[in-house]
Motif scaffolding. Structure first.
Motif, short mmCIF file in Angstrom:
data_model
loop_
_atom_site.label_atom_id
_atom_site.label_comp_id
_atom_site.label_asym_id
_atom_site.label_seq_id
_atom_site.Cartn_x
_atom_site.Cartn_y
_atom_site.Cartn_z
N LYS A 26 0.84 -1.21 0.00
CA LYS A 26 0.00 0.00 0.00
C LYS A 26 0.87 1.25 0.00
CE LYS A 26 -3.73 -1.99 2.83
NZ LYS A 26 -4.49 -1.82 4.11
N PRO A 27 0.42 2.34 -0.64
CA PRO A 27 1.13 3.62 -0.51
C PRO A 27 0.96 4.16 0.91
CG PRO A 27 -0.40 3.62 -2.38
CD PRO A 27 -0.71 2.41 -1.56
N THR A 28 1.78 5.14 1.27
CA THR A 28 1.72 5.76 2.59
C THR A 28 1.19 7.18 2.47
OG1 THR A 28 3.52 4.42 3.48
CG2 THR A 28 3.07 6.50 4.59
N LEU A 29 0.28 7.53 3.39
CA LEU A 29 -0.31 8.86 3.45
C LEU A 29 0.03 9.50 4.79
CD1 LEU A 29 -2.30 11.07 2.37
CD2 LEU A 29 -4.14 9.77 3.48
N MET A 30 0.67 10.67 4.75
CA MET A 30 0.99 11.42 5.96
C MET A 30 -0.03 12.54 6.12
SD MET A 30 4.29 13.84 6.85
CE MET A 30 5.49 12.59 6.41
N ILE A 31 -0.63 12.65 7.32
CA ILE A 31 -1.64 13.68 7.58
C ILE A 31 -1.12 14.65 8.64
CG2 ILE A 31 -4.02 14.15 8.22
CD1 ILE A 31 -4.77 11.37 7.40
N LEU A 32 -1.26 15.94 8.37
CA LEU A 32 -0.87 16.99 9.30
C LEU A 32 -2.13 17.70 9.78
CD1 LEU A 32 2.17 18.46 7.32
CD2 LEU A 32 2.14 16.59 8.99
N HIS A 33 -2.29 17.80 11.08
CA HIS A 33 -3.54 18.27 11.70
C HIS A 33 -3.69 19.80 11.63
CE1 HIS A 33 -1.19 19.75 15.12
NE2 HIS A 33 -0.53 18.61 15.08
N PRO A 34 -4.92 20.30 11.90
CA PRO A 34 -5.16 21.75 11.88
C PRO A 34 -4.48 22.47 13.04
CG PRO A 34 -7.22 20.52 11.58
CD PRO A 34 -6.17 19.53 12.02
N LEU A 35 -4.44 23.78 12.94
CA LEU A 35 -3.82 24.65 13.94
C LEU A 35 -4.49 24.49 15.30
CD1 LEU A 35 -1.93 27.11 14.64
CD2 LEU A 35 -3.86 28.57 14.00
N LEU A 36 -3.67 24.40 16.36
CA LEU A 36 -4.10 24.33 17.76
C LEU A 36 -4.90 23.08 18.08
CD1 LEU A 36 -5.07 28.06 18.50
CD2 LEU A 36 -2.98 26.86 19.17
#
Length: 410
Positions: free
Chosen positions: A33-43
């Motif tokens: 499977k490919p890898t997905l990196m998620i970055l969360h919203p501010l604060l």
């Protein structure tokens, strides 16, 4: 515990991460499977990403990893006045190298996550397969919004009572997520902030907001260095990040592969990345976008270069991308703070703010009760529809103007 410790002579950060694999670690990634990196919203942090991590359209077909950025969520760091989005990008690069992560697709949710993702793609292009940006911010914060947010955060950080604290937090919610926020949504955000950003942790709050307010725009030449495929998802009713800017933003990405894809979401506002209905539409756009890209694997293998050598290359590339950052020969590549591009006067200003925040912070107002939960506002208690009568039984009642309660009879 799933942490990546980043340490150097002048900095320390322990970056927390979550995955959708078995045992919540990178070793459980499916190599097919490919890898997905998620970055969360501010604060916020990765606990607010359940709408992404729990979507079968994503977790069944992708290995997902989500990081808590330094000074937010469960990540810990040494307070620093040099913290900017280039530092966040260096953090991500070091985490990828330490964990031996494969090249990833990036999903960045709003403001500083978008800024960090763009800089990560510039410094570590071979680690980034594509970039999906939700709510693309303006290059710099508008002066009016800057002043209002600065005042609200100051009131929040140094609040001495619950009413002042919640009024300031409510103002920040409406500024960041829109004026028409659902009251229950506001209460949920405030309860989270009272737990994670109470006045006793105001250094983290001020440092985090400083990354947003003191950001510097990327040069036009830097945007032209972005060659990965780009998806831009924007709410048409986004108050803090106007949709009209997202329409012009792709023009900066002249060399992005396949041309940037703009996907507006009708009726969505500033907080659509954490609102179930709107985020489902955004996830659908992401899945459709990723399905058109070449397949990739997620083999966890050590990189060919040492961490020092790869970070030194990133530092040299930074000197090429940012005017005034040419003299990097005496900087430590292993330290994310070496990647900071803040001017000296901004660093001094933020240092004064952090020192002021540290003064008597351990004796600051605590909005949490003995059980570790937020204390309910007296206003909310008075408005509750269940009231206790003299016999101790809670019944549905209404309050007259004279303060006398009557039981509502059928």
């Amino acid at each position: 515990m799933p942490y990546v410790d980043l340490y150097s002579s002048d900095d320390y950060a322990s970056i927390y991460y979550r995955t959708t694999s078995n045992y919540d670690n990178v070793g459980g990634f499916d190599p097919d499977k490919p890898t997905l990196m998620i970055l969360h919203p501010l604060l916020l942090d990765s606990t607010w990403l359940d709408n992404q991590l729990g979507d079968p359209r994503l977790y069944l077909h992708y290995n997902i990893i989500a990081f808590d950025m330094r000074s937010m969520g469960q990540s810990n760091c040494k307070p620093s006045a040099k913290h900017d989005s280039w530092v966040d990008a260096a953090d991500l690069g070091l985490c990828c190298l330490r964990l031996h992560l494969p090249p990833c697709h990036i999903l960045a949710l709003e403001t500083i996550s978008v800024n960090a993702a763009l800089r990560f793609a510039l410094l570590f292009p071979e680690m980034c397969l594509s970039i999906a940006l939700c709510s693309t911010p303006l290059s710099v914060e508008p002066r009016q919004a800057y002043t209002i947010l600065e005042d609200l955060v100051q009131s929040w950080a140094f609040a001495e009572d619950l009413e002042t604290l919640e009024n300031a937090m409510s103002g920040v919610v409406k500024l960041l997520f829109g004026q028409n926020c659902d009251p229950d949504f506001i209460d949920l955000i405030i309860a989270y902030w009272e737990t994670t950003f109470p006045p006793s942790r105001r250094q983290c709050l001020i440092e985090t907001v400083g990354v947003l307010l003191n950001r510097a725009p990327l040069e036009a030449e830097a945007y032209e260095q972005i060659t990965q495929p780009v998806l831009i998802v924007q709410g048409e009713r986004n108050e803090s990040h106007p949709h009209k800017y997202s329409e012009t933003f792709p023009k900066h990405l002249k060399n992005a592969r396949n041309e940037p894809v703009l996907h507006p979401i009708k009726g969505a506002g500033s907080s659509f990345s954490i609102v179930p209905g709107s985020v489902s539409t955004a996830n659908h756009a992401l899945v459709k976008f990723l399905s058109r890209l070449p397949p990739s694997r997620s083999d966890i293998i050590p990189p060919n270069q040492s961490v020092y050598e790869r970070m030194k290359q990133a530092l040299d590339r930074l000197a090429f991308l940012v005017p005034g950052k040419e003299n990097t020969w005496d900087l430590d590549p292993i330290s994310p703070l070496s990647f900071s591009c803040l001017h000296g006067d901004v660093v001094k200003l933020q240092l004064d703010c952090l020192d002021n925040a540290n003064f008597k912070r351990l004796r600051a107002f605590d909005p949490l009760g003995p059980d570790g939960r937020p204390i309910q506002s007296p206003k909310l208690r008075d408005e509750h529809w269940l009231k206790s009568c003299e016999d101790g039984i809670s019944v549905a009642e209404y309050a007259h103007s004279d303060g006398v309660c009557d039981v509502q009879n059928n």
